[in-house]
Design a protein around this motif. Structure first.
Motif, PDB file in Angstrom:
ATOM      1  N   PRO A   1       0.800  -1.232   0.000  1.00  0.00           N
ATOM      2  CA  PRO A   1       0.000   0.000   0.000  1.00  0.00           C
ATOM      3  C   PRO A   1       0.835   1.286   0.000  1.00  0.00           C
ATOM      4  CG  PRO A   1       0.178  -0.780   2.230  1.00  0.00           C
ATOM      5  CD  PRO A   1       0.985  -1.735   1.358  1.00  0.00           C
ATOM      6  N   PHE A   2       2.066   1.216  -0.437  1.00  0.00           N
ATOM      7  CA  PHE A   2       2.951   2.378  -0.373  1.00  0.00           C
ATOM      8  C   PHE A   2       2.971   3.190  -1.673  1.00  0.00           C
ATOM      9  CE2 PHE A   2       4.578  -0.879   2.527  1.00  0.00           C
ATOM     10  CZ  PHE A   2       4.395  -0.196   3.725  1.00  0.00           C
ATOM     11  N   ASN A   3       2.156   2.824  -2.606  1.00  0.00           N
ATOM     12  CA  ASN A   3       2.041   3.615  -3.820  1.00  0.00           C
ATOM     13  C   ASN A   3       0.567   3.856  -4.130  1.00  0.00           C
ATOM     14  OD1 ASN A   3       1.199   1.125  -4.674  1.00  0.00           O
ATOM     15  ND2 ASN A   3       2.371   1.135  -6.573  1.00  0.00           N
ATOM     16  N   LYS A   4       0.307   4.655  -5.111  1.00  0.00           N
ATOM     17  CA  LYS A   4      -1.064   4.923  -5.540  1.00  0.00           C
ATOM     18  C   LYS A   4      -1.228   4.425  -6.973  1.00  0.00           C
ATOM     19  CE  LYS A   4      -2.499   8.999  -2.991  1.00  0.00           C
ATOM     20  NZ  LYS A   4      -2.886  10.401  -3.135  1.00  0.00           N
ATOM     21  N   PRO A   5      -1.778   3.229  -7.150  1.00  0.00           N
ATOM     22  CA  PRO A   5      -2.017   2.760  -8.520  1.00  0.00           C
ATOM     23  C   PRO A   5      -3.024   3.677  -9.221  1.00  0.00           C
ATOM     24  CG  PRO A   5      -2.254   0.966  -6.954  1.00  0.00           C
ATOM     25  CD  PRO A   5      -2.166   2.235  -6.172  1.00  0.00           C
ATOM     26  N   ILE A   6      -2.752   3.988 -10.461  1.00  0.00           N
ATOM     27  CA  ILE A   6      -3.636   4.858 -11.240  1.00  0.00           C
ATOM     28  C   ILE A   6      -4.166   4.078 -12.428  1.00  0.00           C
ATOM     29  CG2 ILE A   6      -3.770   6.962 -12.624  1.00  0.00           C
ATOM     30  CD1 ILE A   6      -1.537   8.109 -10.897  1.00  0.00           C
ATOM     31  N   CYS A   7      -5.448   4.212 -12.665  1.00  0.00           N
ATOM     32  CA  CYS A   7      -6.090   3.547 -13.785  1.00  0.00           C
ATOM     33  C   CYS A   7      -6.720   4.616 -14.678  1.00  0.00           C
ATOM     34  CB  CYS A   7      -7.159   2.591 -13.247  1.00  0.00           C
ATOM     35  SG  CYS A   7      -7.981   1.668 -14.554  1.00  0.00           S
ATOM     36  N   TYR A   8      -6.424   4.579 -15.943  1.00  0.00           N
ATOM     37  CA  TYR A   8      -6.947   5.573 -16.879  1.00  0.00           C
ATOM     38  C   TYR A   8      -7.997   4.960 -17.789  1.00  0.00           C
ATOM     39  CZ  TYR A   8      -2.834   8.303 -15.599  1.00  0.00           C
ATOM     40  OH  TYR A   8      -1.883   8.998 -14.914  1.00  0.00           O
ATOM     41  N   MET A   9      -9.003   5.750 -18.134  1.00  0.00           N
ATOM     42  CA  MET A   9      -9.924   5.358 -19.198  1.00  0.00           C
ATOM     43  C   MET A   9      -9.388   6.011 -20.461  1.00  0.00           C
ATOM     44  SD  MET A   9     -13.933   5.627 -19.933  1.00  0.00           S
ATOM     45  CE  MET A   9     -14.145   3.980 -19.335  1.00  0.00           C
ATOM     46  N   ASN A  10      -9.032   5.205 -21.429  1.00  0.00           N
ATOM     47  CA  ASN A  10      -8.494   5.716 -22.682  1.00  0.00           C
ATOM     48  C   ASN A  10      -9.630   5.918 -23.680  1.00  0.00           C
ATOM     49  OD1 ASN A  10      -5.880   5.474 -21.612  1.00  0.00           O
ATOM     50  ND2 ASN A  10      -5.814   3.333 -22.198  1.00  0.00           N
ATOM     51  N   MET A  11      -9.786   7.153 -24.123  1.00  0.00           N
ATOM     52  CA  MET A  11     -10.846   7.482 -25.069  1.00  0.00           C
ATOM     53  C   MET A  11     -10.247   8.189 -26.275  1.00  0.00           C
ATOM     54  SD  MET A  11     -13.833   8.870 -22.540  1.00  0.00           S
ATOM     55  CE  MET A  11     -12.888  10.266 -22.000  1.00  0.00           C
ATOM     56  N   THR A  12     -10.829   7.930 -27.435  1.00  0.00           N
ATOM     57  CA  THR A  12     -10.435   8.596 -28.662  1.00  0.00           C
ATOM     58  C   THR A  12     -11.678   9.230 -29.262  1.00  0.00           C
ATOM     59  OG1 THR A  12      -8.798   6.869 -29.053  1.00  0.00           O
ATOM     60  CG2 THR A  12      -9.350   8.284 -30.912  1.00  0.00           C
ATOM     61  N   ALA A  13     -11.584  10.493 -29.597  1.00  0.00           N
ATOM     62  CA  ALA A  13     -12.690  11.183 -30.252  1.00  0.00           C
ATOM     63  C   ALA A  13     -12.420  11.165 -31.750  1.00  0.00           C
ATOM     64  CB  ALA A  13     -12.806  12.601 -29.734  1.00  0.00           C
ATOM     65  N   GLU A  14     -13.362  10.643 -32.502  1.00  0.00           N
ATOM     66  CA  GLU A  14     -13.198  10.499 -33.946  1.00  0.00           C
ATOM     67  C   GLU A  14     -13.650  11.760 -34.683  1.00  0.00           C
ATOM     68  OE1 GLU A  14     -12.372   7.437 -35.675  1.00  0.00           O
ATOM     69  OE2 GLU A  14     -11.710   6.720 -33.717  1.00  0.00           O
ATOM     70  N   ALA A  15     -12.791  12.304 -35.504  1.00  0.00           N
ATOM     71  CA  ALA A  15     -13.114  13.390 -36.445  1.00  0.00           C
ATOM     72  C   ALA A  15     -13.875  14.543 -35.798  1.00  0.00           C
ATOM     73  CB  ALA A  15     -13.901  12.836 -37.630  1.00  0.00           C
ATOM     74  N   ILE A  16     -13.259  15.171 -34.806  1.00  0.00           N
ATOM     75  CA  ILE A  16     -13.921  16.293 -34.154  1.00  0.00           C
ATOM     76  C   ILE A  16     -13.013  17.508 -34.108  1.00  0.00           C
ATOM     77  CG2 ILE A  16     -15.336  14.833 -32.666  1.00  0.00           C
ATOM     78  CD1 ILE A  16     -13.404  15.771 -30.377  1.00  0.00           C
ATOM     79  N   ILE A  17     -13.620  18.631 -33.815  1.00  0.00           N
ATOM     80  CA  ILE A  17     -12.882  19.850 -33.525  1.00  0.00           C
ATOM     81  C   ILE A  17     -12.719  19.874 -32.011  1.00  0.00           C
ATOM     82  CG2 ILE A  17     -12.922  22.366 -33.643  1.00  0.00           C
ATOM     83  CD1 ILE A  17     -14.820  21.988 -36.097  1.00  0.00           C
ATOM     84  N   PRO A  18     -11.486  19.821 -31.478  1.00  0.00           N
ATOM     85  CA  PRO A  18     -11.288  19.688 -30.030  1.00  0.00           C
ATOM     86  C   PRO A  18     -12.052  20.709 -29.195  1.00  0.00           C
ATOM     87  CG  PRO A  18      -9.208  19.431 -31.172  1.00  0.00           C
ATOM     88  CD  PRO A  18     -10.222  19.840 -32.207  1.00  0.00           C
ATOM     89  N   ALA A  19     -12.212  21.921 -29.653  1.00  0.00           N
ATOM     90  CA  ALA A  19     -12.913  22.940 -28.876  1.00  0.00           C
ATOM     91  C   ALA A  19     -14.403  22.633 -28.733  1.00  0.00           C
ATOM     92  CB  ALA A  19     -12.728  24.308 -29.525  1.00  0.00           C
ATOM     93  N   MET A  20     -14.915  21.707 -29.522  1.00  0.00           N
ATOM     94  CA  MET A  20     -16.349  21.407 -29.479  1.00  0.00           C
ATOM     95  C   MET A  20     -16.702  20.338 -28.459  1.00  0.00           C
ATOM     96  SD  MET A  20     -17.316  21.537 -33.514  1.00  0.00           S
ATOM     97  CE  MET A  20     -19.066  21.331 -33.232  1.00  0.00           C
ATOM     98  N   VAL A  21     -15.714  19.643 -27.906  1.00  0.00           N
ATOM     99  CA  VAL A  21     -15.995  18.543 -26.981  1.00  0.00           C
ATOM    100  C   VAL A  21     -15.245  18.764 -25.679  1.00  0.00           C
ATOM    101  CG1 VAL A  21     -15.788  16.058 -26.607  1.00  0.00           C
ATOM    102  CG2 VAL A  21     -16.364  16.927 -28.866  1.00  0.00           C
TER     103      VAL A  21
END
Length: 111
Positions: free
Chosen positions: A79-99
Motif C-alpha cells: 500500500p505504499f504507492n497509488k495505482p492509477i487507472c486511466y480510461m483511454n478514449m479517442t474522439a473520432e473526427a472532431i474539432i477539439p474545442a467542441m468537446v
C-alpha cells in the motif's frame, strides 16, 4: 434529435472497443444558450413553439455513459504507492474545442 451532430467517442480500453454509438445512454440533456430572442409560430396553432435561430443560439448536449473497462495495476509496492487507472478514449473526427470531457462521476468497482 437524430439530426443533431454528436461526436463519436471510442472507449479504447474496453473489451470490444465500445463507442458512443454502441452503448446505451445513461442520461442526456440538451440545452439552448439563448443569445437572441425567440420567434414564435402562428398564433392559431394549438401548441406555442419558441423558435431560436441556430446560427446565433448555441445548443449544448450533456451525455453520460456507463462503461466497464479494464486496467492492469502494478500492486508490487501496495500500500505504499497509488495505482492509477486511466480510461483511454479517442474522439473520432472532431474539432477539439467542441468537446469537453467531464469525469466528475467516476466510480470504481473492486474485483
Amino acid at each position: 434529435w437524430k439530426m443533431i451532430w454528436h461526436p463519436l467517442i471510442v472507449f479504447d480500453n474496453t473489451d470490444l472497443k465500445l463507442t458512443t454509438n454502441s452503448i446505451p445512454v445513461a442520461s442526456n440533456l440538451v440545452t439552448v444558450e439563448r443569445r437572441s430572442k425567440a420567434t414564435y409560430n402562428d398564433p392559431s396553432d394549438l401548441i406555442k413553439n419558441s423558435i431560436f435561430e441556430g446560427l446565433v443560439n448555441v445548443l449544448e448536449q450533456e451525455t453520460s455513459y456507463t462503461v466497464t473497462f479494464a486496467c492492469n495495476l502494478n500492486m508490487k509496492l501496495y500500500p505504499f504507492n497509488k495505482p492509477i487507472c486511466y480510461m483511454n478514449m479517442t474522439a473520432e473526427a472532431i474539432i477539439p474545442a467542441m468537446v469537453k470531457v467531464n469525469n466528475a462521476s467516476v466510480s470504481v468497482d473492486d474485483p
